[in-house]
Write an enzyme that holds these catalytic residues in place. Sequence first.
Site, short mmCIF file in Angstrom:
data_model
loop_
_atom_site.label_atom_id
_atom_site.label_comp_id
_atom_site.label_asym_id
_atom_site.label_seq_id
_atom_site.Cartn_x
_atom_site.Cartn_y
_atom_site.Cartn_z
N HIS A 146 0.82 -1.21 0.00
CA HIS A 146 0.00 0.00 0.00
C HIS A 146 0.86 1.26 0.00
O HIS A 146 0.43 2.29 -0.52
CB HIS A 146 -0.95 -0.01 1.19
CG HIS A 146 -2.11 -0.94 1.01
ND1 HIS A 146 -3.36 -0.69 1.52
CD2 HIS A 146 -2.21 -2.14 0.36
CE1 HIS A 146 -4.18 -1.68 1.19
NE2 HIS A 146 -3.49 -2.58 0.50
N THR B 270 -3.24 -21.95 4.86
CA THR B 270 -2.01 -21.90 5.67
C THR B 270 -1.67 -20.43 5.92
O THR B 270 -0.68 -19.93 5.42
CB THR B 270 -0.85 -22.61 4.94
OG1 THR B 270 -0.69 -22.03 3.63
CG2 THR B 270 -1.14 -24.09 4.78
N SER C 109 5.13 7.06 2.95
CA SER C 109 4.02 7.99 3.22
C SER C 109 2.87 7.31 3.96
O SER C 109 2.11 7.98 4.66
CB SER C 109 3.51 8.61 1.91
OG SER C 109 3.17 7.61 0.96
N GLY D 91 4.68 6.00 -4.70
CA GLY D 91 5.92 5.25 -4.70
C GLY D 91 6.31 4.84 -3.29
O GLY D 91 5.63 5.15 -2.31
#
Length: 317
Positions: free
Chosen positions: A63, A243, A73, A69
């Site tokens: 995210h 799993t 942030s 980028g």
Amino acid sequence: MNAHMLNLLVIVIFVVSFDVQALSPHYYDHTCPQADHIVTNAVKKAMSNDQTVPAALLRMHFHDCFVRGCDGSVLLDSKGKNKAEKDGPPNISLHAFYVIDNAKKALEEQCPGIVSCADILSLAARDAVALSGGPTWAVPKGRKDGRISKAIETRQLPAPTFNISQLRQNFGQRGLSMHDLVALSGGHTLGFAHCSSFQNRLHKFNTQKEVDPTLNPSFAARLEGVCPAHNTVKNAGSNMDGTVTSFDNIYYKMLIQGKSLFSSDESLLAVPSTKKLVAKYANSNEEFERAFVKSMIKMSSISGNGNEVRLNCRRVR
């Protein structure tokens, strides 16, 4: 070649070389050689108390990189009238920020002002995979921390309801290929999804079908039991695969069996090229791990606009 052209060529070569060398596994070799070790210890300690930490850190890194980028942030707190990324709708369920805080505190004691929060998150995501039984890799380092974080920009994140065309566009805008899409989707092998992320497949799927017909019937029935149409249970949901604390290729096996959670997962079977990759990774954990590492390095190298090293990962300097 005249002098002007020669000088221009030198400048171009320098710029290209600088971009290539901007991130390096050896970035802290002389300034903070113990950086990797310190982050790994912080992740290990957190995992010993909470088995959901690896999935949280891996998702947090994804995210971060998909918005502005890989600039850390997503770690910034909201302040005043500015609502930060972590408080945007897709990120409300993100947690384990304290792991990054603890790693940063330890690094500041050893190497003050050297290691960026963006790099810490990249290292922690690697450790989350490796400490869950998955592959490890040398993380290219040298990212700088960004100063801007806006909740509204979390709209740029790929949604669990995306179809294959939307995923192709979303990943392509970040320089990621369909191969990267399928490999990185394997990160869903870790973690848990809330009902809201896959309700669209269980109730009023379309005008003809109540339930997504691509879902395995018994699997769909189990999900409906956990996530009824008018669910009132807070945090109800399902593990992403069988799993949940192990990094493996079970996600792809379940996808082929009609036991995926998200519409975006199912969409990987919609076109021959991605369907072939799903089958490849389902048949070989080694092939999956190799592809995942390659795509993780590529994704974690998406450049941000950061220009500082935060002293506290939750706020700018």
